[in-house]
Write an enzyme that holds these catalytic residues in place. Structure first.
Site, PDB file in Angstrom:
ATOM      1  N   ARG A  29     152.112 141.425  28.485  1.00 46.97           N
ATOM      2  CA  ARG A  29     153.635 141.452  27.907  1.00 46.97           C
ATOM      3  C   ARG A  29     154.793 141.093  28.733  1.00 46.97           C
ATOM      4  O   ARG A  29     155.587 140.202  28.139  1.00 46.97           O
ATOM      5  CB  ARG A  29     153.941 142.834  27.175  1.00 46.97           C
ATOM      6  CG  ARG A  29     155.024 142.920  26.203  1.00 46.97           C
ATOM      7  CD  ARG A  29     155.397 144.208  25.745  1.00 46.97           C
ATOM      8  NE  ARG A  29     155.617 145.039  27.036  1.00 46.97           N
ATOM      9  CZ  ARG A  29     156.707 145.101  27.611  1.00 46.97           C
ATOM     10  NH1 ARG A  29     157.727 144.237  27.284  1.00 46.97           N
ATOM     11  NH2 ARG A  29     156.960 145.840  28.519  1.00 46.97           N
ATOM     12  N   LEU A  66     169.665 123.419  23.656  1.00 47.29           N
ATOM     13  CA  LEU A  66     170.808 123.398  23.140  1.00 47.29           C
ATOM     14  C   LEU A  66     170.728 122.824  21.796  1.00 47.29           C
ATOM     15  O   LEU A  66     171.847 122.757  20.931  1.00 47.29           O
ATOM     16  CB  LEU A  66     171.876 122.288  23.981  1.00 47.29           C
ATOM     17  CG  LEU A  66     172.278 123.206  25.304  1.00 47.29           C
ATOM     18  CD1 LEU A  66     173.109 122.506  26.127  1.00 47.29           C
ATOM     19  CD2 LEU A  66     172.967 124.506  24.825  1.00 47.29           C
ATOM     20  N   HIS A 112     167.642 126.128  30.305  1.00 47.96           N
ATOM     21  CA  HIS A 112     167.557 126.699  29.082  1.00 47.96           C
ATOM     22  C   HIS A 112     168.190 127.988  28.820  1.00 47.96           C
ATOM     23  O   HIS A 112     169.293 127.994  27.992  1.00 47.96           O
ATOM     24  CB  HIS A 112     166.132 126.795  28.523  1.00 47.96           C
ATOM     25  CG  HIS A 112     165.043 125.405  28.649  1.00 47.96           C
ATOM     26  ND1 HIS A 112     166.093 124.251  28.511  1.00 47.96           N
ATOM     27  CD2 HIS A 112     164.109 124.952  28.680  1.00 47.96           C
ATOM     28  CE1 HIS A 112     165.222 123.148  28.652  1.00 47.96           C
ATOM     29  NE2 HIS A 112     164.067 123.914  28.835  1.00 47.96           N
ATOM     30  N   ASP A 128     162.248 125.341  35.958  1.00 50.96           N
ATOM     31  CA  ASP A 128     161.660 124.917  34.870  1.00 50.96           C
ATOM     32  C   ASP A 128     162.488 125.271  33.559  1.00 50.96           C
ATOM     33  O   ASP A 128     162.806 124.325  32.682  1.00 50.96           O
ATOM     34  CB  ASP A 128     160.176 125.197  34.595  1.00 50.96           C
ATOM     35  CG  ASP A 128     159.550 124.379  33.556  1.00 50.96           C
ATOM     36  OD1 ASP A 128     159.756 123.222  33.625  1.00 50.96           O
ATOM     37  OD2 ASP A 128     158.774 125.086  32.951  1.00 50.96           O
ATOM     38  N   LEU A 167     168.007 138.993   8.552  1.00 45.34           N
ATOM     39  CA  LEU A 167     168.260 137.561   8.102  1.00 45.34           C
ATOM     40  C   LEU A 167     166.977 136.693   8.760  1.00 45.34           C
ATOM     41  O   LEU A 167     167.269 136.341   9.975  1.00 45.34           O
ATOM     42  CB  LEU A 167     169.532 136.948   8.444  1.00 45.34           C
ATOM     43  CG  LEU A 167     169.681 135.565   8.071  1.00 45.34           C
ATOM     44  CD1 LEU A 167     169.729 135.060   6.822  1.00 45.34           C
ATOM     45  CD2 LEU A 167     170.910 135.004   8.899  1.00 45.34           C
ATOM     46  N   TYR A 209     168.382 139.444  13.524  1.00 43.20           N
ATOM     47  CA  TYR A 209     168.432 140.887  12.845  1.00 43.20           C
ATOM     48  C   TYR A 209     169.161 142.003  13.850  1.00 43.20           C
ATOM     49  O   TYR A 209     169.388 141.980  14.999  1.00 43.20           O
ATOM     50  CB  TYR A 209     166.963 141.270  12.639  1.00 43.20           C
ATOM     51  CG  TYR A 209     166.002 141.326  13.619  1.00 43.20           C
ATOM     52  CD1 TYR A 209     165.347 140.204  14.064  1.00 43.20           C
ATOM     53  CD2 TYR A 209     165.709 142.588  14.415  1.00 43.20           C
ATOM     54  CE1 TYR A 209     164.308 140.198  15.249  1.00 43.20           C
ATOM     55  CE2 TYR A 209     164.858 142.608  15.357  1.00 43.20           C
ATOM     56  CZ  TYR A 209     164.290 141.192  15.657  1.00 43.20           C
ATOM     57  OH  TYR A 209     163.008 141.155  16.800  1.00 43.20           O
TER      58      TYR A 209
END
Ligand SMILES: NC(=O)C1=CN([C@@H]2O[C@H](COP(=O)(O)OP(=O)(O)OC[C@H]3O[C@@H](n4cnc5c(N)ncnc54)[C@H](OP(=O)(O)O)[C@@H]3O)[C@@H](O)[C@H]2O)C=CC1
Ligand SMILES: O=C1O[C@H](COP(=O)(O)O)[C@@H](O)[C@H](O)[C@H]1O
Length: 523
Positions: free
Chosen positions: A475, A200, A260, A255, A410, A389
């Protein structure tokens, strides 16, 4: 007989005469529990140093490390040294910083140790100090530390504050989190408890509210009629590497995902808050969570990395700190109720990255050749190299009339030169000092987050669901995860070309493409 009011008044006068009442704080003391630990050396001491160096702390601030180990301030300094990023020119200031530090050795459960800590603070600083307690201990110690703090170590005068920072994990499931929450709230009020989620404090996460609510262009599109899916991604290109003892007990969902990524998702999904006040924002985040149904096994795919003989990287089970035969997931992708929202997190993947990708629904492109038009994507790259973007279609410049996928871009370090972004912990510690709860997790948010994830976590564990293996460095975890995302409507065209290098280095080409001309379609 004396009335209650005059009794209270007389007691107040007596306390004032005895020097026991403070009208305001003469100093601030930051007490770090678990000062010998990994978090303390890698995050907390560096953050305190940066805030001190940049003169962002109140002038009379002192730091007390506390843990069971027999340490000195010099030990704290040498442990933290590799993470302080101190320049040679800052050496004198660094000495000043460590002169403000002290260390007290003590247990986390013996009242006499906390009485001693309290005496240390009063004798060395002042009875009139605001106290900030940072609980950077293993979660198993939170309850006894908080109990002893409250009983023996808080500043007890009007005009002073006591604040408690609690690190994650806040429990392991709904029940254990409720036990912890109830215990803490029996000792401290909600406005004294700061449950930290350092994501945060990251710049791009902070930017979500501004981007969404200060730009007219986004509001009409920010709904299920226009958005096909939202993917919140966390990837790390390293495994547990010696941290398996902690990690194995929790796994990737607890975790990273339940905290998050869910916090980021809430900011993306919430309605406009009635103000920027902490509780108004947190009210909206709770509403998002309350709309989510609990996850079942069908809503998740889990994986665990295995050794890749080609790159010589070890598997999760090769980590000596991981118990043999562990089925703890190191990768997970989950579908959360809504648009859909896809959250995925993995260790030992191909890159370190955190981003939010919003895929808009396909346009009705019947006037253009089929396959010529790709759906728009808005990407908020949290790290590395913060960027916003939008991938969109343009006419390929020139005489032809081809459609080409390109971007409105940006990239922070190109747009904002000489930019020094604060570390997430710096921002959050300052929030605590000024008493702002805006970037901290409220009890009801936490409860809802656990309500969503607990059923899937319990099912994975009680049914001993074996995670799908994936080689270190791939990936996107096991092959089942791409398939899972496709089923949820995520599409990948593989034709986009970004010429300037992206989160990694160098120009970015998708498979089979050699330049932007090949990425365009003539018609
Ligand atoms: N401002 C900037 O710095 C900008 C940088 N770029 C860079 O350009 C590159 C391309 O950008 P972008 O299109 O956004 O990102 P990518 O093409 O890397 O990925 C787009 C999405 O498709 C997924 N994906 C990639 N390969 C496959 C595959 N084979 N099968 C299924 N899904 C796949 C990605 O997952 P996963 O995340 O797992 O790879 C991601 O969710 C990136 O490196 C990006 O950083 C682009 C625009 C602006
Ligand atoms: O909370 C955690 O976060 C880190 C990643 O943090 P970042 O700021 O470096 O992205 C992760 O490595 C760790 O496993 C987790 O506990």
């Amino acid at each position: 007989m004396m009335s209650d009011a005059s009794l209270e008044q007389s007691l107040k006068l007596l306390r004032e005469e005895a020097g026991m009442v403070c009208h305001s704080a003469s100093s601030h003391v930051i007490i770090v529990f678990g000062a010998s630990g990994d978090l303390a050396k890698k995050k907390i001491y560096p953050t305190l140093w940066w805030l001190f160096r940049d003169k962002l702390l109140p002038s009379n601030t002192h730091f007390v490390g506390y843990s069971r180990s027999n340490l000195t301030v010099d030990n704290l300094r040498s442990n933290a040294m590799p993470y302080l990023n101190a320049k040679d020119s800052e050496w004198t200031q660094l000495d000043e910083f460590f002169k403000r530090n002290s260390y007290v050795q003590g247990s986390y459960d013996k009242p006499e140790d906390f009485i001693r800590l309290n005496k240390f603070i009063v004798d060395n600083f002042s009875a009139c100090s605001n106290r900030l307690f940072y609980l950077a201990t293993p979660p198993s110690q939170f309850i006894s530390v908080a109990t002893n703090l409250k009983a023996h170590c808080t500043a007890e005068s009007d005009g002073l504050w006591n604040r408690l920072i609690v690190e994650k994990p806040f429990g392991k499931d709904l029940d254990s989190s409720e036990v912890l929450a109830k215990h803490l709230s029996s000792l401290f009020s909600e406005d004294q408890i700061y449950r930290i989620d350092h994501y945060l404090g990251k710049e791009m996460v902070q930017n979500v509210v501004v981007l969404r609510f200060a730009n007219r262009v986004f509001s009409p599109l920010w709904n299920r009629d226009n958005i096909a899916n939202v993917v919140v991604t966390f990837k790390e290109n390293f495994g547990t590497e010696g941290r398996g003892g902690y990690f194995d007990e929790f796994g990737i969902i607890r975790d990273v995902m339940q905290n998050h990524l869910l916090q980021i998702l809430c900011l993306i999904a919430m309605e406009r808050p009635i103000s920027m006040e902490a509780n108004d924002i947190r009210d909206e985040k709770v509403k998002v969570l309350r709309c989510m149904r609990p996850l079942s096994l069908d809503d998740v795919v889990v994986g665990q990395y295995v050794a890749d003989p080609e790159n010589g990287k070890p598997g999760y089970l090769d980590d000596p700190t991981v118990p043999a035969g562990s089925i703890t997931p190191t990768y997970a992708v989950a579908a959360l109720y809504g648009v859909p929202f896809i959250v995925r997190a993995g260790k030992a993947l191909n890159e370190k990255k955190c981003e939010v990708r919003i895929q808009f629904k396909d346009v009705i492109a019947d006037i253009l050749p089929s396959g010529a038009v790709h759906r728009n994507e808005l990407v908020l790259r949290v790290q590395p190299n913060e960027a916003v973007y939008m991938k969109l279609m343009t006419k390929r410049p020139g005489m032809g009339f081809g459609a080409e996928e390109t971007e409105l871009d940006l990239t922070y370090n190109r747009r904002f030169t000489d930019l020094k972004l604060p570390d997430a912990y710096e921002r959050l510690l300052l929030d605590v000092l000024v008493g702002s709860q805006i970037n901290f997790v409220r009890t009801d948010e936490l409860r809802e987050a656990w309500r969503v994830f607990t059923p899937a976590l319990h099912a994975l564990e009680s049914q001993r669901v074996a995670p799908h293996p994936y080689p270190y460095g791939v990936r996107n975890g096991p092959p089942q995860s791409d398939e899972f995302m496709r089923r949820l409507g995520f599409t990948f065209s593989g034709q986009y070309f970004y010429p300037h290098g992206g989160s990694g280095a160098g120009p970015v080409k998708q498979s089979g493409l050699t330049n932007s001309t090949e990425a365009s379609i003539e018609f």
